[in-house]
Design an enzyme around this catalytic site. Structure first.
Site, PDB file in Angstrom:
ATOM      1  N   GLY A 210       0.740  -1.244   0.107  1.00  0.00           N
ATOM      2  CA  GLY A 210       0.047  -0.087   0.109  1.00  0.00           C
ATOM      3  C   GLY A 210       0.838   1.259  -0.080  1.00  0.00           C
ATOM      4  CB  ILE A 211      -0.218   4.730  -0.162  1.00  0.00           C
ATOM      5  CG1 ILE A 211       0.692   6.191  -0.406  1.00  0.00           C
ATOM      6  CG2 ILE A 211      -1.261   4.952   0.969  1.00  0.00           C
ATOM      7  CD1 ILE A 211      -0.487   7.034  -1.161  1.00  0.00           C
ATOM      8  N   GLY A 212       2.510   4.658   1.704  1.00  0.00           N
ATOM      9  CA  GLY A 212       3.126   5.041   2.965  1.00  0.00           C
ATOM     10  C   GLY A 212       4.556   4.717   3.024  1.00  0.00           C
ATOM     11  CB  ALA A 213       7.245   5.978   5.533  1.00  0.00           C
ATOM     12  CD  GLU A 233      -4.685  -0.127  -2.799  1.00  0.00           C
ATOM     13  OE1 GLU A 233      -5.843  -0.570  -3.003  1.00  0.00           O
ATOM     14  OE2 GLU A 233      -4.352   0.551  -1.677  1.00  0.00           O
ATOM     15  N   GLY A 331      -7.811   0.345   0.071  1.00  0.00           N
ATOM     16  CA  GLY A 331      -7.857  -1.079  -0.301  1.00  0.00           C
ATOM     17  C   GLY A 331      -7.396  -2.168   0.545  1.00  0.00           C
TER      18      GLY A 331
END
Length: 346
Positions: A210-213, A233, A331
């Protein structure tokens, strides 16, 4: 191929007051059309426009208090550019799993007056790619009363769900570079978490990040792995590096074998070049990438997502901090559920 272009102001002049508007998202927001709508708003020529989109990069005047009563943002995911205004009540967040967003359009829960999207230069068959933002844009193009395409040579021609030029009511020419994103180097703590997670990924696994650090911290630790697959995604720059290095090659995938599958892209120019006419990349709608039943078909599927809070019973919160809306449903749950049904998934 001769293309008939109009100005951005001419194209958006056909959008009616009261319309719901879809924007292509992330790196590929059609800012030239948003700026033209702002000029209409400043002239008092339009009102009550509702905007829908995934995470967007760059300025977001459609959420600003100065356009209160003229623009109203109702995004499916929050980024830093709209977070303050959502929490202040000038914009809204519609909580929905990302894989379900195309259904909002196709089943008429949101009736679109217009779809505004960036797209690539057409190929020899008159087909364009939506490049870095397919997500729910295909459904928007299928269902909107008015479809405006911004043809931009900086949008990579990424294979997946291509769109014929005759789907567009108006075409606008623009050569503005796509918005890029650079991610900070992982902190020592993030490096440690990345190493711990990387130890749980085996050669031949298919991964989603997913998104993020933290997902990026994991990707930075996967350089020694072999024959990884990708079904996700979001593509990030770290994922692009793993593709370029051959670590991600999809050779062990039992579905979409050899293909790197995602729905939207956030990264740097190098990542955009990796996508350009790459026969092994597929940027697909979110209802394909995030469908738990598709995810469940992929053996040895590994899902890695960030959490904002985890309580002592193991419940995960990834979209809010107390009363503050921070991001969105995204997601993560779709992948967690799908992976729980995958043979060898975790």
């Amino acid at each position: 191929m001769n293309l008939n272009f109009v100005s951005a102001d001419e194209a958006v002049s056909h959008i009616k007051s009261g319309s719901h508007i879809h924007l292509s998202s992330v790196a590929s927001v059609p800012h030239i059309l948003i700026q033209a709508l702002c000029r209409r708003a400043d002239a008092g020529d339009v009102k009550d426009l509702h905007f829908h989109h995934f995470h967007t990069e760059g300025p977001a005047p459609y959420s600003e208090p100065q356009y209160d009563g003229i623009f109203f943002d109702q995004g499916f995911f929050l980024g830093p550019n709209v977070r303050k205004n959502v929490n202040a009540g000038y914009a809204a967040y519609l909580p929905v799993p990302l894989g379900e967003t195309p259904r909002l359009y196709r089943q008429g829960f949101i009736k679109l007056g217009a779809a505004l999207v960036n797209c690539s230069l057409p190929d020899e068959n008159g087909m364009v790619s939506l490049g870095t933002s397919v997500d729910c844009s295909v459904a928007a193009i299928e269902t909107a009363e008015l479809v405006i395409g911004v043809v931009n040579p900086n949008v990579p021609f990424a294979y997946g769900d291509l769109i014929p030029l005759d789907k567009f009511d108006y075409l606008v020419e623009d050569d503005t570079p796509l918005v890029t994103a650079s991610f900070a180097e992982p902190t020592p703590t993030e490096v440690l978490i990345g190493k711990n997670c990387a130890a749980l990924v085996e050669d031949g696994d298919c991964i989603q990040m997913g998104i993020g650090a933290l997902p990026n911290a994991l990707a930075a630790q996967l350089g020694g792995h072999k024959n990884l697959g990708l079904h996700t995604e979001m593509f990030s720059s770290y994922v692009g590096d793993l593709i370029e290095a051959g670590v991600i090659n999809g050779s062990k995938k039992n579905m979409d074998s050899g293909l790197h599958v995602g729905s939207f892209v956030l990264g740097d120019e190098k990542l955009f070049r990796i996508l350009e006419e790459n026969p092994n990349v597929r940027i697909r709608p979110a209802n394909y990438t995030n469908d738990p039943f598709n995810i469940a078909k992929i053996d040895n599927m590994v899902s890695v997502n960030s959490a904002l809070e985890v309580d002592i019973t193991g419940q995960v919160c990834s979209e809010s901090i107390g009363p503050m809306q921070f991001s969105g449903e995204g997601g993560a749950f779709e992948f967690a559920y799908g992976v729980s049904q995958s043979k060898g998934g975790r």
